[in-house]
Design a protein around this motif. Structure first.
Motif, mmCIF file in Angstrom:
data_model
loop_
_atom_site.group_PDB
_atom_site.id
_atom_site.type_symbol
_atom_site.label_atom_id
_atom_site.label_comp_id
_atom_site.label_asym_id
_atom_site.label_seq_id
_atom_site.Cartn_x
_atom_site.Cartn_y
_atom_site.Cartn_z
ATOM 1 N N GLY A 116 10.940 9.981 14.221
ATOM 2 C CA GLY A 116 12.122 9.905 13.946
ATOM 3 C C GLY A 116 12.573 9.639 12.570
ATOM 4 N N LEU A 117 12.280 10.367 11.609
ATOM 5 C CA LEU A 117 12.671 10.346 10.074
ATOM 6 C C LEU A 117 13.621 10.863 9.852
ATOM 7 N N THR A 118 13.734 12.064 9.300
ATOM 8 C CA THR A 118 15.060 12.825 9.034
ATOM 9 C C THR A 118 15.389 13.868 10.158
ATOM 10 N N THR A 178 3.398 2.388 3.308
ATOM 11 C CA THR A 178 3.858 3.754 3.346
ATOM 12 C C THR A 178 2.780 4.735 3.406
ATOM 13 N N GLY A 179 2.753 5.590 4.285
ATOM 14 C CA GLY A 179 1.590 6.611 4.258
ATOM 15 C C GLY A 179 1.758 7.331 5.819
ATOM 16 N N SER A 180 0.561 7.662 6.080
ATOM 17 C CA SER A 180 0.476 8.267 7.400
ATOM 18 C C SER A 180 0.565 7.472 8.763
ATOM 19 N N LEU A 188 -7.533 -5.788 2.199
ATOM 20 C CA LEU A 188 -6.349 -6.272 1.779
ATOM 21 C C LEU A 188 -5.425 -6.458 3.123
ATOM 22 N N THR A 189 -5.787 -5.816 4.185
ATOM 23 C CA THR A 189 -5.103 -5.931 5.377
ATOM 24 C C THR A 189 -5.722 -6.717 6.525
ATOM 25 N N SER A 190 -6.686 -7.089 6.114
ATOM 26 C CA SER A 190 -7.345 -8.001 7.207
ATOM 27 C C SER A 190 -7.648 -9.595 6.725
ATOM 28 N N ILE A 205 0.783 -1.227 -0.156
ATOM 29 C CA ILE A 205 -0.113 -0.031 -0.021
ATOM 30 C C ILE A 205 0.758 1.279 -0.125
ATOM 31 N N SER A 206 0.774 2.061 -1.037
ATOM 32 C CA SER A 206 1.740 3.132 -1.354
ATOM 33 C C SER A 206 0.824 4.524 -1.198
ATOM 34 N N PRO A 207 1.681 5.719 -1.059
ATOM 35 C CA PRO A 207 1.262 7.102 -0.961
ATOM 36 C C PRO A 207 1.151 7.718 -2.177
ATOM 37 N N TRP A 208 0.517 8.896 -2.543
ATOM 38 C CA TRP A 208 0.597 9.409 -3.584
ATOM 39 C C TRP A 208 1.847 10.137 -3.984
ATOM 40 N N ASN A 209 2.489 10.692 -2.755
ATOM 41 C CA ASN A 209 3.530 11.513 -3.048
ATOM 42 C C ASN A 209 5.033 10.997 -3.695
ATOM 43 N N PHE A 210 5.161 9.669 -3.688
ATOM 44 C CA PHE A 210 5.870 9.013 -4.417
ATOM 45 C C PHE A 210 5.403 8.035 -5.272
ATOM 46 N N PRO A 211 4.300 8.078 -6.229
ATOM 47 C CA PRO A 211 3.240 7.327 -6.887
ATOM 48 C C PRO A 211 4.096 6.109 -7.719
ATOM 49 N N GLU A 236 0.816 18.380 14.683
ATOM 50 C CA GLU A 236 0.738 17.189 13.595
ATOM 51 C C GLU A 236 1.790 17.671 12.594
ATOM 52 N N GLU A 237 1.924 16.648 11.821
ATOM 53 C CA GLU A 237 2.773 16.805 10.693
ATOM 54 C C GLU A 237 1.810 17.650 9.532
ATOM 55 N N ILE A 238 2.301 18.688 9.067
ATOM 56 C CA ILE A 238 1.512 19.586 7.982
ATOM 57 C C ILE A 238 2.175 19.431 6.904
ATOM 58 N N PHE A 239 1.702 18.531 5.737
ATOM 59 C CA PHE A 239 2.175 17.975 4.717
ATOM 60 C C PHE A 239 1.822 18.833 3.563
ATOM 61 N N GLY A 240 2.887 20.031 3.624
ATOM 62 C CA GLY A 240 3.016 20.963 2.487
ATOM 63 C C GLY A 240 4.035 22.077 2.666
HETATM 64 P P1 NAD Z 1 -2.319 7.719 3.884
HETATM 65 O O1 NAD Z 1 -2.083 7.361 5.001
HETATM 66 O O2 NAD Z 1 -3.737 8.641 3.781
HETATM 67 O O3 NAD Z 1 -2.626 6.852 2.408
HETATM 68 C C1 NAD Z 1 -1.649 5.998 2.275
HETATM 69 C C2 NAD Z 1 -2.279 4.727 1.530
HETATM 70 O O4 NAD Z 1 -2.861 3.920 2.656
HETATM 71 C C3 NAD Z 1 -3.278 5.109 0.413
HETATM 72 O O5 NAD Z 1 -3.022 4.133 -0.599
HETATM 73 C C4 NAD Z 1 -4.502 4.738 1.134
HETATM 74 O O6 NAD Z 1 -5.504 4.507 0.231
HETATM 75 C C5 NAD Z 1 -4.263 3.788 2.103
HETATM 76 N N1 NAD Z 1 -5.285 3.659 3.108
HETATM 77 C C6 NAD Z 1 -5.892 4.756 3.980
HETATM 78 N N2 NAD Z 1 -6.706 4.265 4.759
HETATM 79 C C7 NAD Z 1 -6.571 2.723 4.820
HETATM 80 C C8 NAD Z 1 -7.075 1.720 5.537
HETATM 81 N N3 NAD Z 1 -7.990 2.138 6.494
HETATM 82 N N4 NAD Z 1 -6.592 0.388 5.354
HETATM 83 C C9 NAD Z 1 -5.713 0.152 4.449
HETATM 84 N N5 NAD Z 1 -5.102 1.231 3.701
HETATM 85 C C10 NAD Z 1 -5.687 2.440 3.670
HETATM 86 O O7 NAD Z 1 -1.038 8.783 3.248
HETATM 87 P P2 NAD Z 1 -0.933 9.508 2.057
HETATM 88 O O8 NAD Z 1 -1.804 11.005 2.377
HETATM 89 O O9 NAD Z 1 -1.315 9.063 0.702
HETATM 90 O O10 NAD Z 1 0.679 10.012 2.122
HETATM 91 C C11 NAD Z 1 1.011 10.982 2.743
HETATM 92 C C12 NAD Z 1 1.879 10.563 4.003
HETATM 93 O O11 NAD Z 1 2.853 9.462 3.677
HETATM 94 C C13 NAD Z 1 2.680 11.591 5.047
HETATM 95 O O12 NAD Z 1 2.436 11.530 6.187
HETATM 96 C C14 NAD Z 1 3.947 11.108 4.644
HETATM 97 O O13 NAD Z 1 4.877 11.652 5.750
HETATM 98 C C15 NAD Z 1 3.807 9.679 4.417
HETATM 99 N N6 NAD Z 1 4.997 9.142 3.677
HETATM 100 C C16 NAD Z 1 6.035 8.276 4.541
HETATM 101 C C17 NAD Z 1 7.292 7.981 3.604
HETATM 102 C C18 NAD Z 1 8.220 7.110 4.338
HETATM 103 O O14 NAD Z 1 9.219 6.404 3.699
HETATM 104 N N7 NAD Z 1 8.491 7.286 5.737
HETATM 105 C C19 NAD Z 1 7.450 8.141 2.339
HETATM 106 C C20 NAD Z 1 6.317 8.956 1.595
HETATM 107 C C21 NAD Z 1 5.132 9.432 2.412
#
Ligand code: NAD
Length: 572
Positions: free
Chosen positions: A338-340, A156-158, A144-146, A77-83, A308-312
């Motif tokens: 503890g990221l960067t 990777t995400g929040s 997909l996670t249960s 499961i990946s985020p949009w910021n490095f799609p 909190e993290e302001i993502f902008g």
């Molecule tokens: P997000 O957590 O909203 O979404 C990430 C992914 O999780 C998406 O694909 C989303 O659809 C999925 N998701 C959302 N709810 C879910 C659920 N209940 N079950 C399973 N999957 C679910 O994050 P975002 O807004 O897409 O990305 C930004 C965040 O990602 C920021 O917090 C940023 O710091 C973090 N990030 C971390 C890294 C790293 O390597 N540490 C890299 C890039 C981004």
């Protein structure tokens, strides 16, 4: 979905072919990255480079790895910021080790994910081994996670979503199902009075505003030594004025839009609140059409003011007095992320002292703090910022191999050790080693030093369930510099409690960083559920026989060794 049951050489060859196809299709990729994710040209180029690096690096690492079996079906499961880069990196690692992948890209970036998946299939990855499942996280991601068929999740995400996934997996998946979660941070940089201001400003602007601040690694909290703060801020605000905002499609623009309307509203509200309080130091004008946010600088007292993290593109700035630098380290660590971390100084002893104490996965000295390079700067955080192991590093692939532990029946229940008793015993444990356990120089260009070290994770609760098993677990943990507390009926000794921890109590007990247990899977599930119900960092449940690699944090320090200048008169 079926595991990719083919010799590793064939898997590696397909991933390498995919890397070539990614490069050959750069035009379409750059166009999609601009159109769908708002990426400016330098960001799009770096993103393709990183995706290709992941494919080649994991292919090479898999070829060199000892023979192993895959875990099974892995959800990515990946985020949009490095799609492209993160999407591809997660998948490539799982596939390299022979797993099947169910890939769930972010809602905002399915087209790039689709193109990457098509190229991976074209390169020879079977459709049964890689399936794309775009859709809402709450719906598709939740299933997909249960599902019990899932052997692991690579996320990777929040930080908040990582917690949700951890809880869903604890309920539905096998208790030893893998979870790698890479999440956000409140990333700080310290600039002392010996730093070269021109260089510090260049690196602050890149760290805070490149990619419109939408990088997990981005600088959020800048601490400037009081003595140089006024002149540095003046220079910084001048440098911000030189940024051009606009359509990422055009090379002339440095900063593109943020990802969508809701992101824009949240960031704008944060800046507006600062403006109302008189804390907005600077904001650039933004184009009215599109989801743009003008890069902003906000005065704060310190990292405690960041809720909190302001993502902008928002930089928070505070000053510190010369004698306060040690206290700053404590304050940054106290937030639990503890990221960067960035440091600008010309004092070598200070570099050593501060990087030894900051709890962050990736530290950068006299350079910007974004853009980790696969293989040279393995990336990932600790605490609230992630579970490890680091992506693009030597410990990543082994986590995708099957790793079963012995299953030992629970001994008869003699007495129950209560929360207070366990917490007192944890507090009485010897100190956890703070020195690096293992240090490795990573490859990199001349003029840059890249060193990857491991540090003890902390205190490990060893729950056996037999005395022999718990003793063995404690030895493994102590071998990695951790402190270990044995809690098992029949246990004796100074760091042992003769008794049994009721599983739900593991939700409340404070003062430990991991739990080791080799009991039956239903018992493990009760423990995993209790750990997942906790607030804060995701704590590992160590069920495999050889869990030593999971007893450590990895920290990387990257230093620009060519950095020169600065106020050398202060060095005497
Ligand atoms: P997000 O957590 O909203 O979404 C990430 C992914 O999780 C998406 O694909 C989303 O659809 C999925 N998701 C959302 N709810 C879910 C659920 N209940 N079950 C399973 N999957 C679910 O994050 P975002 O807004 O897409 O990305 C930004 C965040 O990602 C920021 O917090 C940023 O710091 C973090 N990030 C971390 C890294 C790293 O390597 N540490 C890299 C890039 C981004």
């Amino acid at each position: 979905a079926r595991i990719w049951d083919t010799p590793v050489a064939e898997r590696a060859a397909a991933l390498t072919r995919a890397a070539d196809l990614f490069e050959a299709n750069h035009g379409e990729i750059f166009a999609l990255l601009a159109r769908e994710a708002g990426k400016c040209a330098p960001d799009a180029i770096a993103e393709l480079r990183e995706a290709v690096d992941f494919l080649r690096y994991y292919a090479a690492e898999a070829l060199a790895a000892p023979a192993s079996s895959p875990r099974g079906i892995i959800t990515c499961i990946s985020p949009w910021n490095f799609p492209l880069a993160i999407f591809t990196g997660q998948i490539a690692a799982a596939l390299a080790m022979g797993n099947a992948v169910l890939a769930k890209p972010a809602e905002q970036s399915p087209l790039i994910a689709h193109l990457a998946t098509r190229l991976l299939h074209e390169a020879g990855v079977p459709v049964t081994a890689l399936q794309l499942l775009p859709g809402p996280g709450r719906v598709v991601g939740a299933v997909l996670t249960s599902d019990p068929a899932i052997a692991g999740t690579c996320f990777t995400g929040s930080t908040a979503t990582a917690q949700t996934i951890n809880r869903a997996m604890a309920e539905g998946c096998a208790p030893d199902a893998m979870l790698i979660a890479e999440t956000g941070g409140l990333n700080a940089m310290i600039v002392d009075s010996t730093a070269l201001p021109e260089q510090a400003v260049r690196d602050i602007v890149a760290s805070a505003f490149q990619s419109a601040g939408q990088r997990c690694s981005a600088l959020r909290m800048l601490y400037v030594q009081h003595d140089i703060a006024d002149s540095l801020k003046e220079m910084l605000f001048g440098a911000m004025d030189a940024l051009t905002l606009g359509d990422p499609w055009w090379l002339a623009n440095d900063v593109g839009p943020v990802i969508d309307q809701s992101a824009r509203e949240k960031i704008a509200a944060h800046i507006e609140a600062a403006r109302r309080d008189g804390r907005l130091l600077k904001q650039l004008d933004a184009p009215e059409t599109g989801w743009f946010v003008g890069p902003a600088a906000i005065a704060v007292n310190g990292i405690e003011d960041l809720a909190e993290e302001i993502f902008g593109p928002v930089l928070h700035i505070a000053t510190f007095e010369a004698g306060e630098i040690d206290a700053l380290v404590e304050r940054i660590n106290a937030r639990g992320y503890g990221l960067t971390f960035g440091l600008q100084t010309r004092i070598d002893a200070r570099v050593d002292a501060i990087t030894a104490r900051i709890h962050a996965g990736n530290m950068y000295v006299n350079r910007n703090q974004i853009g980790a390079v696969v293989g040279a700067q393995p990336f990932g955080g600790e605490g609230l910022s992630g579970t490890g192991p680091k992506a693009g590093g030597p410990r990543y692939l082994p986590r995708f191999a099957d790793a079963e532990g012995p299953q030992i029946d629970l001994p008869p229940l003699t007495r129950i050790a209560g929360q207070a008793e366990v917490e007192a015993a944890l507090a009485a444990l010897p100190r956890v080693t703070e020195l690096p356990l293992d240090t490795q120089t990573m490859p990199g260009p001349t003029g840059e030093s890249n060193v990857l070290s491991t540090f003890a994770r902390g205190r490990v609760l060893c729950l056996g369930p037999s005395v022999e098993a718990a003793t063995q677990q404690a030895e493994i943990a102590r071998g990695e510099g951790c402190a270990a507390l044995i809690v098992v009926p029949g246990a004796k000794g100074p760091h042992a409690i003769d008794g049994f921890i009721e599983r739900p109590d593991l939700q409340r007990i404070q003062g430990f960083d991991a739990v080791a247990i080799w009991s039956t899977s239903e018992d493990q599930r009760a423990i995993r559920k209790a750990l997942a119900a906790r607030e804060g960092a995701i704590l590992p449940l160590l069920t495999e026989a050889g869990f030593a690699p999971r007893c450590v944090h990895e920290r990387h320090v990257c230093i620009d060794t060519t950095a020169a200048g600065g106020n050398v008169s202060l060095l005497a």
